[in-house]
Enzyme design. Sequence first.
Site, PDB file in Angstrom:
ATOM      1  N   SER A  86     118.571  67.374 -29.638  1.00 44.96           N
ATOM      2  CA  SER A  86     119.371  67.063 -28.457  1.00 44.96           C
ATOM      3  C   SER A  86     120.767  67.658 -28.608  1.00 44.96           C
ATOM      4  O   SER A  86     121.315  67.693 -29.708  1.00 44.96           O
ATOM      5  CB  SER A  86     119.455  65.551 -28.291  1.00 44.96           C
ATOM      6  OG  SER A  86     119.982  65.206 -27.039  1.00 44.96           O
ATOM      7  N   PRO A  87     121.363  68.135 -27.515  1.00 44.58           N
ATOM      8  CA  PRO A  87     122.725  68.675 -27.613  1.00 44.58           C
ATOM      9  C   PRO A  87     123.704  67.580 -28.041  1.00 44.58           C
ATOM     10  O   PRO A  87     123.795  66.538 -27.390  1.00 44.58           O
ATOM     11  CB  PRO A  87     123.031  69.143 -26.180  1.00 44.58           C
ATOM     12  CG  PRO A  87     121.713  69.202 -25.490  1.00 44.58           C
ATOM     13  CD  PRO A  87     120.842  68.190 -26.145  1.00 44.58           C
ATOM     14  N   CYS A 122     127.685  67.029 -29.198  1.00 41.77           N
ATOM     15  CA  CYS A 122     129.017  67.605 -29.349  1.00 41.77           C
ATOM     16  C   CYS A 122     129.539  67.379 -30.764  1.00 41.77           C
ATOM     17  O   CYS A 122     129.447  66.281 -31.307  1.00 41.77           O
ATOM     18  CB  CYS A 122     129.976  67.001 -28.329  1.00 41.77           C
ATOM     19  SG  CYS A 122     129.671  67.553 -26.643  1.00 41.77           S
ATOM     20  N   ALA A 179     126.885  70.651 -25.527  1.00 40.65           N
ATOM     21  CA  ALA A 179     127.491  70.947 -24.224  1.00 40.65           C
ATOM     22  C   ALA A 179     128.509  72.069 -24.371  1.00 40.65           C
ATOM     23  O   ALA A 179     129.527  71.925 -25.056  1.00 40.65           O
ATOM     24  CB  ALA A 179     128.151  69.695 -23.664  1.00 40.65           C
ATOM     25  N   GLN A 195     123.014  74.260 -23.931  1.00 37.66           N
ATOM     26  CA  GLN A 195     123.276  73.410 -22.773  1.00 37.66           C
ATOM     27  C   GLN A 195     124.595  73.854 -22.133  1.00 37.66           C
ATOM     28  O   GLN A 195     125.642  73.816 -22.772  1.00 37.66           O
ATOM     29  CB  GLN A 195     123.377  71.941 -23.189  1.00 37.66           C
ATOM     30  CG  GLN A 195     123.555  70.994 -22.006  1.00 37.66           C
ATOM     31  CD  GLN A 195     123.832  69.565 -22.436  1.00 37.66           C
ATOM     32  OE1 GLN A 195     124.907  69.273 -22.958  1.00 37.66           O
ATOM     33  NE2 GLN A 195     122.866  68.684 -22.220  1.00 37.66           N
ATOM     34  N   TYR A 211     129.377  63.527 -16.203  1.00 37.75           N
ATOM     35  CA  TYR A 211     130.104  64.789 -16.121  1.00 37.75           C
ATOM     36  C   TYR A 211     129.955  65.381 -14.721  1.00 37.75           C
ATOM     37  O   TYR A 211     129.326  64.782 -13.847  1.00 37.75           O
ATOM     38  CB  TYR A 211     129.652  65.722 -17.241  1.00 37.75           C
ATOM     39  CG  TYR A 211     129.926  65.130 -18.615  1.00 37.75           C
ATOM     40  CD1 TYR A 211     131.209  64.700 -18.961  1.00 37.75           C
ATOM     41  CD2 TYR A 211     128.909  64.949 -19.545  1.00 37.75           C
ATOM     42  CE1 TYR A 211     131.472  64.128 -20.200  1.00 37.75           C
ATOM     43  CE2 TYR A 211     129.155  64.374 -20.785  1.00 37.75           C
ATOM     44  CZ  TYR A 211     130.440  63.965 -21.101  1.00 37.75           C
ATOM     45  OH  TYR A 211     130.693  63.390 -22.321  1.00 37.75           O
ATOM     46  N   ARG A 250     119.200  68.343 -17.668  1.00 36.05           N
ATOM     47  CA  ARG A 250     119.346  66.968 -18.170  1.00 36.05           C
ATOM     48  C   ARG A 250     119.906  66.101 -17.057  1.00 36.05           C
ATOM     49  O   ARG A 250     120.940  66.423 -16.466  1.00 36.05           O
ATOM     50  CB  ARG A 250     120.258  66.913 -19.395  1.00 36.05           C
ATOM     51  CG  ARG A 250     120.618  65.486 -19.804  1.00 36.05           C
ATOM     52  CD  ARG A 250     121.164  65.374 -21.201  1.00 36.05           C
ATOM     53  NE  ARG A 250     120.066  65.274 -22.184  1.00 36.05           N
ATOM     54  CZ  ARG A 250     120.249  64.934 -23.462  1.00 36.05           C
ATOM     55  NH1 ARG A 250     121.461  64.671 -23.922  1.00 36.05           N
ATOM     56  NH2 ARG A 250     119.222  64.865 -24.278  1.00 36.05           N
ATOM     57  N   LEU A 299     117.090  56.739 -28.928  1.00 38.32           N
ATOM     58  CA  LEU A 299     116.618  55.826 -29.967  1.00 38.32           C
ATOM     59  C   LEU A 299     115.155  56.060 -30.326  1.00 38.32           C
ATOM     60  O   LEU A 299     114.375  55.123 -30.498  1.00 38.32           O
ATOM     61  CB  LEU A 299     116.856  54.373 -29.554  1.00 38.32           C
ATOM     62  CG  LEU A 299     118.333  53.968 -29.454  1.00 38.32           C
ATOM     63  CD1 LEU A 299     118.458  52.503 -29.045  1.00 38.32           C
ATOM     64  CD2 LEU A 299     119.067  54.206 -30.771  1.00 38.32           C
TER      65      LEU A 299
END
Length: 355
Positions: A23-24, A26, A58, A100, A182, A230, A301
Amino acid sequence: MSSLLFAPLTLRGVTLRNRIGVSPMCQYSASDGFADEWHFVHLGSRAVGGAGLILVEATAVEDIGRISPKDLGLWKGAHIDSLARIARFISRQGATPGVQLAHAGRKASTAPPWEGGGAVAPNAGGWRPVGPGPEPFDAKSPAPEPLDADGIARVVRAFADATVRARTAGFRVVEIHAAHGYLLHEFLSPLTNHREDRYGGTFEGRSRFLREVVQAVRQQWPDELPLLVRLSCTDWTEGGWTVEDSITLARLLAKEGVDLIDCSSGGAVPGVKIPTGPGYQTRFAERIRREAEIPTGAVGLIRSAMQAEHILRTEQADMVFLARELLRDPYWPLRAARSLGADVAWPPQYERARN
């Protein structure tokens, strides 16, 4: 019985070696948008560790679209080379490199979490963020500058231009970030979009910006390469974006050339209580997969190999994305393969540790 988690997944002309996506996440470790040694090691180790798809965090399509001044970017050609080095290494390990593309909107210009995460003032290296309207994210955030039609068109072009740079850098997958409060999510949610022009009001108006971005990106992205989006599939609060909205949107995005919906949730407004727990978002991936008839990725999770295998076997999603679990253990896929009895290749340099 063979493992579905370690079965290949083909999206357009790209075949992932397994159904585990990074998963992206940061890292807040860039300077002026440039990737450095930290990003190379962080992303490269997950490729060595056996994941199928490595999504770079991101990556801002314009400088004011960064969450923090320390975010990665692809708003200029000079950013390409440092990311290309990472994409090459990922590919050489047998994984698929993806990125992403993102714009933080009104949640931009904040400090990294370990520096408090508060707003960064212009005189301290920050900037005034933009959004669908003048409402700030919370009482401690600055009022954003509302995007007019020209500003929206500028951001659409920025996504398209960043897509071209992503291809030049060697990425094989692009994901558009339309989640977590965002910019694109801000336009989608009725909690944050109070516009009265063609980019507000109805579902059609609020989804217009994202659909225009998807169209612009798909036009620049080769037909043989997959495009992901996403979504925050629900805002988790009354009057917000719902999973039913996400299903309707996913149907439209599939017609525009989107190949998979990465199903997350929340982030539009502060103070929302989210009922987190193991696999708490997989229900959204399952419904969108079934009702919108588009492949989905589940995230949130997901910790054990058996849990991930169960998600796939019960047709809740087509792949899983792991975040914190892969921060804890970059080699989680190799361990998962062993526990599921899947025979996967190890890097030859690590083969001595296999047994």
